[in-house]
Design a protein around this motif. Structure first.
Motif, PDB file in Angstrom:
ATOM      1  N   TYR A 248      -6.169 -23.419  23.087  1.00 16.10           N
ATOM      2  CA  TYR A 248      -5.521 -22.504  24.022  1.00 16.10           C
ATOM      3  C   TYR A 248      -4.884 -21.318  23.319  1.00 16.10           C
ATOM      4  CZ  TYR A 248      -6.288 -26.633  26.805  1.00 16.10           C
ATOM      5  OH  TYR A 248      -6.874 -27.712  27.403  1.00 16.10           O
ATOM      6  N   SER A 249      -4.600 -21.459  22.023  1.00 19.87           N
ATOM      7  CA  SER A 249      -4.059 -20.331  21.266  1.00 19.87           C
ATOM      8  C   SER A 249      -5.154 -19.562  20.540  1.00 19.87           C
ATOM      9  CB  SER A 249      -3.010 -20.819  20.257  1.00 19.87           C
ATOM     10  OG  SER A 249      -3.520 -21.854  19.448  1.00 19.87           O
ATOM     11  N   ASP A 250      -6.399 -20.013  20.678  1.00 20.71           N
ATOM     12  CA  ASP A 250      -7.567 -19.292  20.147  1.00 20.71           C
ATOM     13  C   ASP A 250      -7.426 -18.970  18.664  1.00 20.71           C
ATOM     14  OD1 ASP A 250      -9.350 -19.082  22.428  1.00 20.71           O
ATOM     15  OD2 ASP A 250      -7.785 -17.866  23.352  1.00 20.71           O
ATOM     16  N   LYS A 251      -7.260 -20.025  17.866  1.00 16.64           N
ATOM     17  CA  LYS A 251      -7.154 -19.862  16.419  1.00 16.64           C
ATOM     18  C   LYS A 251      -8.294 -20.590  15.720  1.00 16.64           C
ATOM     19  CE  LYS A 251      -2.082 -19.562  16.380  1.00 16.64           C
ATOM     20  NZ  LYS A 251      -0.832 -20.183  15.879  1.00 16.64           N
ATOM     21  N   LEU A 252      -8.758 -19.988  14.644  1.00 17.76           N
ATOM     22  CA  LEU A 252      -9.717 -20.620  13.744  1.00 17.76           C
ATOM     23  C   LEU A 252      -8.995 -20.912  12.443  1.00 17.76           C
ATOM     24  CD1 LEU A 252     -12.739 -21.367  13.079  1.00 17.76           C
ATOM     25  CD2 LEU A 252     -12.913 -19.059  12.121  1.00 17.76           C
ATOM     26  N   PHE A 253      -9.050 -22.170  11.985  1.00 20.26           N
ATOM     27  CA  PHE A 253      -8.269 -22.558  10.816  1.00 20.26           C
ATOM     28  C   PHE A 253      -9.074 -23.484   9.925  1.00 20.26           C
ATOM     29  CE2 PHE A 253      -7.642 -26.133  13.646  1.00 20.26           C
ATOM     30  CZ  PHE A 253      -7.541 -27.238  12.798  1.00 20.26           C
ATOM     31  N   ALA A 254      -8.521 -23.796   8.772  1.00 14.42           N
ATOM     32  CA  ALA A 254      -9.076 -24.821   7.897  1.00 14.42           C
ATOM     33  C   ALA A 254      -7.947 -25.517   7.169  1.00 14.42           C
ATOM     34  CB  ALA A 254     -10.073 -24.223   6.904  1.00 14.42           C
ATOM     35  N   LEU A 255      -8.168 -26.791   6.878  1.00 11.89           N
ATOM     36  CA  LEU A 255      -7.289 -27.565   6.013  1.00 11.89           C
ATOM     37  C   LEU A 255      -8.031 -27.830   4.710  1.00 11.89           C
ATOM     38  CD1 LEU A 255      -5.888 -30.189   8.567  1.00 11.89           C
ATOM     39  CD2 LEU A 255      -4.664 -28.231   7.613  1.00 11.89           C
ATOM     40  N   THR A 256      -7.415 -27.496   3.593  1.00 13.84           N
ATOM     41  CA  THR A 256      -8.025 -27.754   2.296  1.00 13.84           C
ATOM     42  C   THR A 256      -8.033 -29.255   2.019  1.00 13.84           C
ATOM     43  OG1 THR A 256      -5.967 -27.685   1.026  1.00 13.84           O
ATOM     44  CG2 THR A 256      -7.054 -25.561   1.485  1.00 13.84           C
ATOM     45  N   PRO A 257      -8.750 -29.705   0.991  1.00  9.84           N
ATOM     46  CA  PRO A 257      -8.718 -31.140   0.660  1.00  9.84           C
ATOM     47  C   PRO A 257      -7.320 -31.654   0.375  1.00  9.84           C
ATOM     48  CG  PRO A 257     -10.566 -30.088  -0.432  1.00  9.84           C
ATOM     49  CD  PRO A 257      -9.757 -28.989   0.183  1.00  9.84           C
ATOM     50  N   GLY A 259      -4.776 -30.674   2.137  1.00  9.62           N
ATOM     51  CA  GLY A 259      -4.072 -30.634   3.404  1.00  9.62           C
ATOM     52  C   GLY A 259      -3.336 -29.338   3.681  1.00  9.62           C
ATOM     53  N   ASP A 260      -3.579 -28.303   2.874  1.00  6.62           N
ATOM     54  CA  ASP A 260      -2.933 -27.015   3.101  1.00  6.62           C
ATOM     55  C   ASP A 260      -3.639 -26.260   4.220  1.00  6.62           C
ATOM     56  OD1 ASP A 260      -1.131 -27.460   0.999  1.00  6.62           O
ATOM     57  OD2 ASP A 260      -2.579 -26.718  -0.472  1.00  6.62           O
ATOM     58  N   LEU A 261      -2.857 -25.602   5.061  1.00  4.63           N
ATOM     59  CA  LEU A 261      -3.374 -24.915   6.238  1.00  4.63           C
ATOM     60  C   LEU A 261      -3.645 -23.442   5.945  1.00  4.63           C
ATOM     61  CD1 LEU A 261      -3.918 -24.756   9.359  1.00  4.63           C
ATOM     62  CD2 LEU A 261      -1.469 -24.269   9.612  1.00  4.63           C
ATOM     63  N   ARG A 262      -4.833 -22.980   6.374  1.00  5.34           N
ATOM     64  CA  ARG A 262      -5.164 -21.551   6.348  1.00  5.34           C
ATOM     65  C   ARG A 262      -5.682 -21.155   7.726  1.00  5.34           C
ATOM     66  NH1 ARG A 262      -5.359 -18.345   2.231  1.00  5.34           N
ATOM     67  NH2 ARG A 262      -6.999 -17.084   3.192  1.00  5.34           N
ATOM     68  N   VAL A 263      -5.145 -20.066   8.280  1.00  2.00           N
ATOM     69  CA  VAL A 263      -5.579 -19.561   9.576  1.00  2.00           C
ATOM     70  C   VAL A 263      -6.397 -18.295   9.348  1.00  2.00           C
ATOM     71  CG1 VAL A 263      -4.854 -18.661  11.817  1.00  2.00           C
ATOM     72  CG2 VAL A 263      -3.595 -20.559  10.769  1.00  2.00           C
ATOM     73  N   PHE A 264      -7.627 -18.286   9.832  1.00  2.00           N
ATOM     74  CA  PHE A 264      -8.534 -17.157   9.619  1.00  2.00           C
ATOM     75  C   PHE A 264      -8.562 -16.189  10.797  1.00  2.00           C
ATOM     76  CE2 PHE A 264     -10.413 -20.751   7.238  1.00  2.00           C
ATOM     77  CZ  PHE A 264     -10.245 -20.245   5.955  1.00  2.00           C
TER      78      PHE A 264
END
Length: 344
Positions: A248-257, A259-264
């Motif tokens: 619902y917030s329309d975000k694309l993200f990834a968690l590194t191995p 567990g660190d969060l990055r929002v693209f």
């Protein structure tokens, strides 16, 4: 020694985005094949087959019920057939987690459809959301909630979601107590099952034993992915990063191995997302505040799929979009069982 994580310096340049398909309806989940074909869930009841040459065909489920005419925008998402999660069966047929009919279905590539499960332990299955086939050919499903109108399940104090596995010709619950269970994925070694908990605002994981039992539940990454975090679809890349969407917030993200969060990408309207968050925390989500959200390249961003000849094209599914945005990822995806016949 493993090379530096390629996502750390990566940014999505929206000006370079390309799009696949047209006039799609609720393209929530996407399956990619090595020949470039895409199979896309569609709210008309079935899937859209998008061929490598760009031609597309709707393959409607026979005997699955009709989509019908929606009286309101919201009714499109709570009535009729709503193909949601997809997976290929071992023979190439398509497993369909149908969020509208509350059942797991299997459809041939020409549309012949049958029900695999609509009850578990004598009870209605609930809002079956996603289906996954692993390298041992085991079939797993997630059920988000047992509440018929899933919008009423968007509250912080409800954890009636569960995971089931196909065992001896029937589905059996193998883990429960999740906050709106959504997509699940396994890592390259299939040691852990990762679980998107949409109303929990987090990704959890459980250890997978040789015989398919789940144990040692824990949160992977931040305990909360942030305000307005509604994790939906997830997929691993070959480095071990877990990519995902917040619907619902329309975000694309990834968690590194680690567990660190990055929002693209952050495509949401902050004021409307905040209004939804406040309503959610009060347990008062309604159609007006929910449907006010959803915008950007893939409104109600719902899934990520790696495809292309080298598995380095990343496709983004959505619940309210009509086409599929895609871009070149910084690292190939982790191949699914249907891609090479083995995981990894």
């Amino acid at each position: 020694m493993q090379k530096a994580n390629p996502i750390l310096d990566f940014e999505v340049d929206k000006s370079t985005l390309q799009y696949a398909g047209s006039e799609l309806q609720r393209p929530e989940c996407i399956l990619a094949e090595p020949d470039g074909s895409l199979w896309i869930a569609d709210a008309r009841g079935g899937v859209v087959h998008l061929r490598p040459d760009g031609q597309q065909q709707i393959i409607a489920q026979r005997h699955s019920g009709s989509f019908g005419n929606a009286a309101t925008e919201a009714s499109r998402y709570i009535e009729g057939t709503l193909p949601n999660g997809l997976a290929f069966a071992e023979n190439g047929n398509i497993l369909i987690a149908n969020f509208g009919t509350d059942r797991l279905e299997i459809m041939t590539r020409d549309g012949e459809n049958k029900i695999l499960a609509d009850h578990i332990d004598g009870q209605p299955i609930g809002k079956v959301n996603f289906v996954l086939r692993d390298a041992k050919n085991r079939i797993w499903i997630t059920v988000s909630t047992r509440i018929e109108n899933w919008m009423h399940a968007l509250r912080p104090n409800l954890a009636d979601g569960y995971i089931a596995r196909y065992i001896d010709g029937a589905f059996r619950i193998v883990a429960e107590g999740f906050h709106f269970t959504n997509e699940i994925r396994m890592d390259a070694q299939e040691e852990y099952l990762y679980i998107a908990e949409t109303t929990g605002g987090c990704i959890s994981r459980m250890r997978v034993s040789e015989d398919g039992e789940l144990s040692h539940r824990e949160i992977f990454g931040p305990a909360s992915l942030g305000r307005g975090a509604w994790p939906d679809g997830i997929a691993f890349d070959s480095y071990g990063n877990l990519w995902g969407t917040m619907v619902y917030s329309d975000k694309l993200f990834a968690l590194t191995p680690q567990g660190d969060l990055r929002v693209f990408l952050d495509e949401g309207d902050p004021h409307k997302v905040d209004a939804l968050e406040k309503a959610f925390l009060r347990g008062e989500v309604n159609e007006d505040v929910l449907f006010a959200t959803g915008q950007g390249i893939a409104p109600w961003m719902a899934s990520v799929t790696f495809g292309g000849e080298d598995l380095q094209t990343l496709y983004v599914g959505s619940l309210r979009g009509t086409r599929i945005p895609y871009f070149r990822a910084p690292v190939p995806g982790l191949s699914m069982i249907h891609w090479t016949g083995s995981q990894g």
